[in-house]
Scaffold this motif. Sequence first.
Motif, PDB file in Angstrom:
ATOM      1  N   SER B 369       0.954  -1.575  -0.126  1.00  0.00           N
ATOM      2  CA  SER B 369       0.084   0.153   0.269  1.00  0.00           C
ATOM      3  C   SER B 369       0.609   1.402  -0.281  1.00  0.00           C
ATOM      4  O   SER B 369       0.322   2.504  -0.397  1.00  0.00           O
ATOM      5  CB  SER B 369      -0.814  -0.093   1.240  1.00  0.00           C
ATOM      6  OG  SER B 369      -1.519  -0.952   0.964  1.00  0.00           O
ATOM      7  N   PHE B 390       4.385  10.270  -1.945  1.00  0.00           N
ATOM      8  CA  PHE B 390       3.981  10.630  -0.758  1.00  0.00           C
ATOM      9  C   PHE B 390       2.543  10.719  -1.560  1.00  0.00           C
ATOM     10  O   PHE B 390       1.915  12.269  -1.638  1.00  0.00           O
ATOM     11  CB  PHE B 390       4.474  11.821  -0.539  1.00  0.00           C
ATOM     12  CG  PHE B 390       5.649  11.185   0.876  1.00  0.00           C
ATOM     13  CD1 PHE B 390       5.211  10.482   1.955  1.00  0.00           C
ATOM     14  CD2 PHE B 390       7.127  11.209   0.601  1.00  0.00           C
ATOM     15  CE1 PHE B 390       6.384   9.804   2.797  1.00  0.00           C
ATOM     16  CE2 PHE B 390       7.948  10.738   0.832  1.00  0.00           C
ATOM     17  CZ  PHE B 390       7.693  10.219   2.089  1.00  0.00           C
ATOM     18  N   SER B 391       2.162   9.873  -2.255  1.00  0.00           N
ATOM     19  CA  SER B 391       0.674   9.811  -2.597  1.00  0.00           C
ATOM     20  C   SER B 391      -0.461   9.869  -0.892  1.00  0.00           C
ATOM     21  O   SER B 391      -0.069   9.571  -0.346  1.00  0.00           O
ATOM     22  CB  SER B 391      -0.457   9.165  -3.433  1.00  0.00           C
ATOM     23  OG  SER B 391      -0.267   7.440  -2.649  1.00  0.00           O
ATOM     24  N   THR B 392      -1.355  10.922  -1.509  1.00  0.00           N
ATOM     25  CA  THR B 392      -2.882  10.357  -0.621  1.00  0.00           C
ATOM     26  C   THR B 392      -2.408   8.906   0.549  1.00  0.00           C
ATOM     27  O   THR B 392      -2.666   8.811   1.496  1.00  0.00           O
ATOM     28  CB  THR B 392      -3.721  10.675  -1.042  1.00  0.00           C
ATOM     29  OG1 THR B 392      -4.591  10.458  -1.540  1.00  0.00           O
ATOM     30  CG2 THR B 392      -3.577  12.370  -1.147  1.00  0.00           C
ATOM     31  N   GLY B 393      -2.620   7.746  -0.242  1.00  0.00           N
ATOM     32  CA  GLY B 393      -3.048   6.413  -0.215  1.00  0.00           C
ATOM     33  C   GLY B 393      -1.989   6.023   0.108  1.00  0.00           C
ATOM     34  O   GLY B 393      -2.108   4.915   1.808  1.00  0.00           O
ATOM     35  N   VAL B 395       0.982   8.421   2.175  1.00  0.00           N
ATOM     36  CA  VAL B 395       0.563   8.578   3.294  1.00  0.00           C
ATOM     37  C   VAL B 395      -0.360   7.333   5.009  1.00  0.00           C
ATOM     38  O   VAL B 395       0.087   7.297   5.677  1.00  0.00           O
ATOM     39  CB  VAL B 395       0.271   9.868   3.612  1.00  0.00           C
ATOM     40  CG1 VAL B 395      -0.632  10.463   5.010  1.00  0.00           C
ATOM     41  CG2 VAL B 395       1.294  11.134   2.779  1.00  0.00           C
ATOM     42  N   LEU B 396      -1.467   7.219   3.826  1.00  0.00           N
ATOM     43  CA  LEU B 396      -2.603   6.712   4.992  1.00  0.00           C
ATOM     44  C   LEU B 396      -1.846   5.586   5.934  1.00  0.00           C
ATOM     45  O   LEU B 396      -1.945   4.546   6.445  1.00  0.00           O
ATOM     46  CB  LEU B 396      -3.346   6.616   4.507  1.00  0.00           C
ATOM     47  CG  LEU B 396      -4.886   7.564   4.475  1.00  0.00           C
ATOM     48  CD1 LEU B 396      -6.039   7.372   3.792  1.00  0.00           C
ATOM     49  CD2 LEU B 396      -4.846   8.403   5.738  1.00  0.00           C
ATOM     50  N   ALA B 399       0.433   5.444   7.878  1.00  0.00           N
ATOM     51  CA  ALA B 399       0.091   6.063   9.491  1.00  0.00           C
ATOM     52  C   ALA B 399      -0.511   4.243   9.040  1.00  0.00           C
ATOM     53  O   ALA B 399      -0.161   4.565  10.429  1.00  0.00           O
ATOM     54  CB  ALA B 399      -0.580   6.995   9.460  1.00  0.00           C
ATOM     55  N   SER B 400      -1.080   3.912   8.911  1.00  0.00           N
ATOM     56  CA  SER B 400      -1.271   2.415   9.460  1.00  0.00           C
ATOM     57  C   SER B 400      -0.758   1.821   9.741  1.00  0.00           C
ATOM     58  O   SER B 400      -0.606   0.561  10.869  1.00  0.00           O
ATOM     59  CB  SER B 400      -1.990   1.379   8.385  1.00  0.00           C
ATOM     60  OG  SER B 400      -3.652   2.490   8.119  1.00  0.00           O
ATOM     61  N   ALA B 403       0.993   2.896  13.187  1.00  0.00           N
ATOM     62  CA  ALA B 403      -0.330   2.104  13.915  1.00  0.00           C
ATOM     63  C   ALA B 403       0.016   0.575  14.788  1.00  0.00           C
ATOM     64  O   ALA B 403      -0.106   0.464  16.009  1.00  0.00           O
ATOM     65  CB  ALA B 403      -1.025   2.557  13.678  1.00  0.00           C
ATOM     66  N   CYS B 478       4.604   8.865  11.808  1.00  0.00           N
ATOM     67  CA  CYS B 478       3.682   8.683  10.656  1.00  0.00           C
ATOM     68  C   CYS B 478       4.225  10.710  10.217  1.00  0.00           C
ATOM     69  O   CYS B 478       3.612  11.386   9.567  1.00  0.00           O
ATOM     70  CB  CYS B 478       2.324   8.321  10.586  1.00  0.00           C
ATOM     71  SG  CYS B 478       1.139   8.897  12.240  1.00  0.00           S
ATOM     72  N   SER B 479       4.301  11.104  10.758  1.00  0.00           N
ATOM     73  CA  SER B 479       4.907  13.057  11.064  1.00  0.00           C
ATOM     74  C   SER B 479       5.738  13.198  10.033  1.00  0.00           C
ATOM     75  O   SER B 479       6.367  12.086   9.597  1.00  0.00           O
ATOM     76  CB  SER B 479       5.707  13.880  12.141  1.00  0.00           C
ATOM     77  OG  SER B 479       6.416  13.388  12.441  1.00  0.00           O
ATOM     78  N   SER B 480       5.087  14.634   8.994  1.00  0.00           N
ATOM     79  CA  SER B 480       6.652  14.790   7.511  1.00  0.00           C
ATOM     80  C   SER B 480       8.054  14.060   8.261  1.00  0.00           C
ATOM     81  O   SER B 480       9.114  13.721   7.734  1.00  0.00           O
ATOM     82  CB  SER B 480       5.842  16.180   7.154  1.00  0.00           C
ATOM     83  OG  SER B 480       6.009  16.869   8.292  1.00  0.00           O
TER      84      SER B 480
END
Lengths: 421, 485
Positions: B369, B390-393, B395-396, B399-400, B403, B478-480
């Motif tokens: 992903s 760093f597409s939106t997908g 980046v998520l 973050a996942s 987590a 997940c921060s820049s």
Amino acid sequence: MAVSRRAFLEGGIAAFTWSFAAPGFLSDLARAQGASTRSLVVLYLGGGNDSLSMLVPYTDPAYYSRRPTIAVPASTVLQIGSDRAGRSLGLHPRLTGLKGHFDTGRVAIVQRTGYPESSRSHFLGTDIWSTAAPGAPAGPGWLGRYLDALPAPADPLVGWSTSRETPRTLMGDVVGVPAIPSVEGYTFATPSTGADAAAARQAAQRIFSHVPVNRPHLAFVNGTAQAALATLSRVASVAGDRPSLTYPTTGLGQALRAVAGAIATGVGTKVFWVATGGYDTHAAQNPNGANGAYMGLMATLDDGLTAFVSDLANRGLLDQTLVVQFSEFGRRIAENGSQGTDHGAASTMLLVGGRVRGGLYGTAARLDAAPDNPGLENNGGDLRFETDFRSVYATVIERWLGADSVRLLGGDFRAPGLDVL
Amino acid sequence: MARRDAFTEHFLRRAGFGASPDEREAYEDQGVAATLDEFLAPDSTPDPVDQYIGQPGFVGVTARTPFSPNSLINDARQRWLFRMVHTRRPLQEKMALFWHQHFATAYGKIAGALGAPAAARVMAAKPSEDPVRQRGQIELFRQYALGNFRDLVIEVARDPAMLVWLDGRSNVRGRPQENFARELLELFTLGVGHFTEDDVTSGSRVFTGWNLARVGNRDDPDVQYSFAYNANQHDTGAKTFSFPIYGGGSRTIPARSAQEGQQDGLDLINALAAHPATAERLARQLYAFFVSELTAAPADFVANVGGTYLRSGFDMRATVRAVFESPDFAAPWSMYARYSWPVEFVVRAIKETGWAGFSVNSALAPLVSMGQQLFEPPHVGGWRRGPAWFSTGAVLARASFAATLAQSQRTALRDQASRYRQSPQSLVGFVLDRLTPTRFEDGPYADLLAYVQAGGEWTGSDAQLLTKTAGLVHLVLCSSEYQVA
């Protein structure tokens, strides 16, 4: 507030300023606009499509003599008539669904699209098609420039890439397009649950809202993350859409299902990106075998596209939808010793939609390698382009998007005869 | 445990995959110069890392048994991630990743041609563990990680995975096919703009007969794939190029007998390795990989590193040393000037957060992903890098993964954080020190503090520590500030 910072692409050559204008309140506006939104779906066949296997000149003896093992037999093609030069053409036998939509006038086929001195490089070729700038294929994409020109602030879902990344075609200087490869997987997870998860998410939202001073590469990431968070709930709403039929389980089928869902949900997206690969068929191309490589490509294409068109038609949404298909180049006329084809020049574009003026556009070239054959280049090895691909873009920009093609394309490529819309 | 040596950390992030707190201390004691010497000579460091797979104290792998990295590509992916986490030869592993990007070869097409187990073997098998000593492509990249570039290209041209991937296995006299020759010129050596279409045609003729042999049945576990020169399929005619092939300036590879025809390819590869465009291209690629993606390589860097490459006879050990010893690498502006690739992000996060009870198997789907599946680059050009990660997908997806990792480590993190429980400030200080993000400015720093304070008064209880330490680690990962290395 728009976050605007420069980001740097490969090699640091091109500097982009992306803005993910993220405010959630815009979603209502977008929804209100959604009902009247026209959607453009760009479909990329990655690797260089062998258009002579997709649209077969089945009465040209040179087609058969130069392709002793991989030509599509005349007896199997799906005949669709003749072009204005009087050359008979047929679709690949696996394109039965597309043939049905062609017969009802929803498919326009533009032969021999390309540009002068075609690049045989996948990467340069793709950049050229993406930027519509053969001389200097860096910087924003042709649809990125369109999105940039929309009234600001742009809605964060104005574009939607179904791939894992945002393609250059949709990259703008100002507007950033989200990459949403899976509607279901588009979530923000935290290690905790309940109240702490909510606190963590709020903290993330605030952290991403900062513009790190003098660190544009961090601001770029923050902008992307903000856009992701700002689009989560609307993307999730698309997950609830129920199509009118079952889509194929291929990547293409599922991507088109998501696009149909977004259109039906009215999230307001104007431009979608869908890609399918495997077209770099140097060896064992086998367009005729039941399990042949090219047969598989045509099956994926036909099943996905047909499901999409039928689903939208069933739901009364086809008139507001246009699919434009391209590939970075076509392939050599003669097959190589591996029963495949090497990188060539001009290829074929498809336009599909309820408002398309269906039919055959352009002319097929004679395929004999005679030095005076004007339809070929590269010592008779490749198809020479006849329709500049920017003419097709110009038609789409003017007649579908309602924008100024001369400004977006940096020149007048409007072609009066290209009445595909 | 305030950090002592920002430059050592910079070096460890770039030449390796970051460091666990213990490793960091050991390398700081040793100093950067000695560490560079050690990293550049991987063969002098013992390499028992594969023996640690499945042992307590190391990151886990899938519970599936048997673990079969020589025949299951997902297990091979896990073994590679395991190596990235635990190897004592990080630069060798980093260069293997560099070459995997440079000679990008995807398992999927090979599996379609050879079947899944054989494809996994030609991509990843360790010869010492294989019934017929098949050498997977990644083992080639490890072996030549810091070796001679010309020799590496020759090995790549004969590599079974490459012979399938770019169809060299079916390149025959009379009707050559161009796939390998084109990418050799465009991607592996010169780059676009330095060759002509006629060069592609000549190049494809050069490699006619460089085919693939199979010994045994396709479905046997010990089927063997190896390079085979088929003299009968070699085009023996002369081949002319737009650039010099030989020292005297001749641009033509002479007509040769079929038996001697393999020399054509060696001559061409030698000429390509010695071409200034190749030297400059490699220098630029190394700059983007090891120094910065924010700016193009400066001319003096390209001249210096490219010059070292040519003067050393294409020796990557000398060339890579020149990169790390360049003023550009040491300059303050090159710190955190490189976006982490997904595997780099994942491995560094594991090394810096901890891995008790964590399995790299849990990283495989998130990596897809994030846009980077090992052994499956999207095409022969490799992955798009830099901001394209760093597409939106994606980046998520980062973050996942963060987590999942933070959640799995929350007990260990709580125990380690207990010395810092006296205030939200000291807890944030612990997390920022434990991980190695670039500097948080006042605004985001205040947001981290506010997160610790959210949900009730700070008491520093075990329960608060358990939740908030993991939560903080997640927010930082997940921060820049953590996406750059």
